[in-house]
Design an enzyme around this catalytic site. Structure first.
Site, mmCIF file in Angstrom:
data_model
loop_
_atom_site.group_PDB
_atom_site.id
_atom_site.type_symbol
_atom_site.label_atom_id
_atom_site.label_comp_id
_atom_site.label_asym_id
_atom_site.label_seq_id
_atom_site.Cartn_x
_atom_site.Cartn_y
_atom_site.Cartn_z
ATOM 1 N NE ARG A 79 -2.395 -0.901 14.335
ATOM 2 C CZ ARG A 79 -1.920 0.309 13.976
ATOM 3 N NH1 ARG A 79 -0.636 0.494 13.783
ATOM 4 N NH2 ARG A 79 -2.750 1.329 13.832
ATOM 5 C CD GLU A 126 2.070 -0.867 20.053
ATOM 6 O OE1 GLU A 126 1.598 0.274 20.192
ATOM 7 O OE2 GLU A 126 2.400 -1.336 18.969
ATOM 8 C CG HIS A 182 3.058 2.647 17.690
ATOM 9 N ND1 HIS A 182 1.956 1.852 17.866
ATOM 10 C CD2 HIS A 182 2.932 3.169 16.443
ATOM 11 C CE1 HIS A 182 1.194 1.882 16.779
ATOM 12 N NE2 HIS A 182 1.768 2.688 15.898
ATOM 13 C CB ILE A 241 3.409 2.638 4.683
ATOM 14 C CG1 ILE A 241 2.538 3.777 5.244
ATOM 15 C CG2 ILE A 241 4.718 2.537 5.478
ATOM 16 C CD1 ILE A 241 2.021 3.551 6.657
ATOM 17 N N GLY A 246 0.858 -1.190 0.000
ATOM 18 C CA GLY A 246 0.000 0.000 0.000
ATOM 19 C C GLY A 246 0.890 1.235 0.000
HETATM 20 C C1 DGY Z 1 -1.476 4.492 12.451
HETATM 21 O O1 DGY Z 1 -1.938 5.584 12.096
HETATM 22 O O2 DGY Z 1 -2.118 3.443 12.299
HETATM 23 C C2 DGY Z 1 -0.108 4.458 13.017
HETATM 24 O O3 DGY Z 1 0.160 3.273 13.659
HETATM 25 C C3 DGY Z 1 0.139 5.636 13.951
HETATM 26 O O4 DGY Z 1 1.527 5.805 14.053
#
Ligand code: DGY
Length: 326
Positions: free
Chosen positions: A245, A274, A292, A162, A160
């Site tokens: 995640r 977390e 994170h 990122i 995607g």
């Molecule tokens: C998100 O926006 O899902 C990210 O994990 C925040 O850093």
């Protein structure tokens, strides 16, 4: 619009001050000045007395919130891309719209993934710990040897925004060969820019990559996708990086693989529970651990806030919010 007529917005965590100022100007807003974590009851009350709730990626918004009676909330405008903690089925069942903030944090999260790739491969955390502890005995040919990143093969799980941004950096900046898997047709220009090659399966990608970087959302079908069997199928000495995640990885199996030297190293920005991080991971020298921080720049965090505002503004003007996910 008088303040009595303004929509009531409940914000679950403290946000960048520029965003809180805009929220105050536009809405009858309840902010979280102390940044405390609210119990579920507080969210249920908010659903009864506010028109919109603004949670963040770490706040659970379960079915109980949508089942609140009377239910006043009509919008949950998530601050963040990931909405895995919001019960979308319950939102839909109660006609509550849910939005997120895509695009705002792509570049910074990709930078952090690249940083973890480099840090894990080049053992920089180990080196810094050693130096700060006064244990550095000076330069020597065999000291803290890592793995070369330049020219290595990078497997991207999830192509995607990122994932594609990491691929671009890796290929154009570090001469890496990029492999990827993605459940849907990826952006053709992004694939071409990174000369990325699609693998037929995750197993093929894992077996063919020196470094694997995770960029998939947490949902049914991806949770614990990197389990003991898949870790075993990675190249000996391979590196795993996770900025997506924590739920994607079986952390206990990952600790086994790192302890036994099956994997060379890992770089983790996200965790299964977390903010708790397992003692086993904390004890391992060959893991870079970050709290994170993927989107933790002022630019990204303000851009995320702007997207929340855009979603709130559109919704309360009666037009479809730009980032609707349910
Ligand atoms: C998100 O926006 O899902 C990210 O994990 C925040 O850093």
């Amino acid at each position: 619009m008088t303040s009595a007529e303004r929509p009531r917005v409940f914000v679950v965590r403290r946000l960048p001050s520029a965003i809180e100022t805009k929220l105050r100007e536009r809405y009858d807003v309840a902010l979280n000045a102390t940044d405390e974590t609210y119990p579920l009851d507080r969210l249920v009350e908010a659903a009864q007395s506010f028109d919109a709730i603004v949670p963040t990626v770490v706040d659970n918004v379960p079915a109980a919130v949508f089942a609140a009676r009377p239910l006043r909330a009509r919008l949950v405008a998530n601050y963040g891309v990931g909405f895995d903690r919001i019960d979308l089925a319950a939102a839909r069942a109660h006609n509550v719209v849910v939005t997120n903030t895509p695009g705002a944090l792509t570049e910074d999260t990709a930078d952090l993934a690249m940083m973890l790739i480099l840090a894990a491969a080049r053992r920089t955390s180990e080196g810094e710990r050693q130096l700060r502890a006064g244990d550095w005995a000076g330069w020597r040919p065999t000291h803290l040897l890592g793995a070369r990143v330049n020219g290595a093969t990078l497997g991207i799980v999830g192509f995607g925004r990122i994932g594609a941004a990491v691929a671009r950096r890796a290929h154009r900046g570090f001469g890496m060969r990029v492999l990827f898997v993605n459940p849907s047709t990826p952006d053709a220009a992004a694939v071409e820019e990174a000369s990325a090659e699609r693998c037929a399966s995750l197993d093929e990608l894992l077996a063919s990559s020196d470094i694997v970087s995770l960029h998939a959302p947490a949902r049914d079908g991806t949770r614990r996708m990197i389990d003991a069997r898949r870790l075993e199928s990675m190249r000996p000495g391979a590196i795993l990086v996770n900025t997506a995640r924590g739920d994607l990885v079986d952390e206990s199996a990952l600790s086994d693989a790192l302890e036994h030297g099956r994997l060379g190293a890992a770089g983790l920005d996200v965790f299964e529970r977390e903010p708790a991080v397992s003692e086993r991971l904390l004890a391992l020298p060959n893991v870079v651990l970050l709290p994170h921080l993927g989107s933790a720049t002022t630019t990204s965090r303000e851009a995320m806030g702007e997207r929340v505002l855009a979603n709130l503004d559109a919704f309360f003007r009666g037009v479809p919010p730009p980032d609707r996910v349910a």
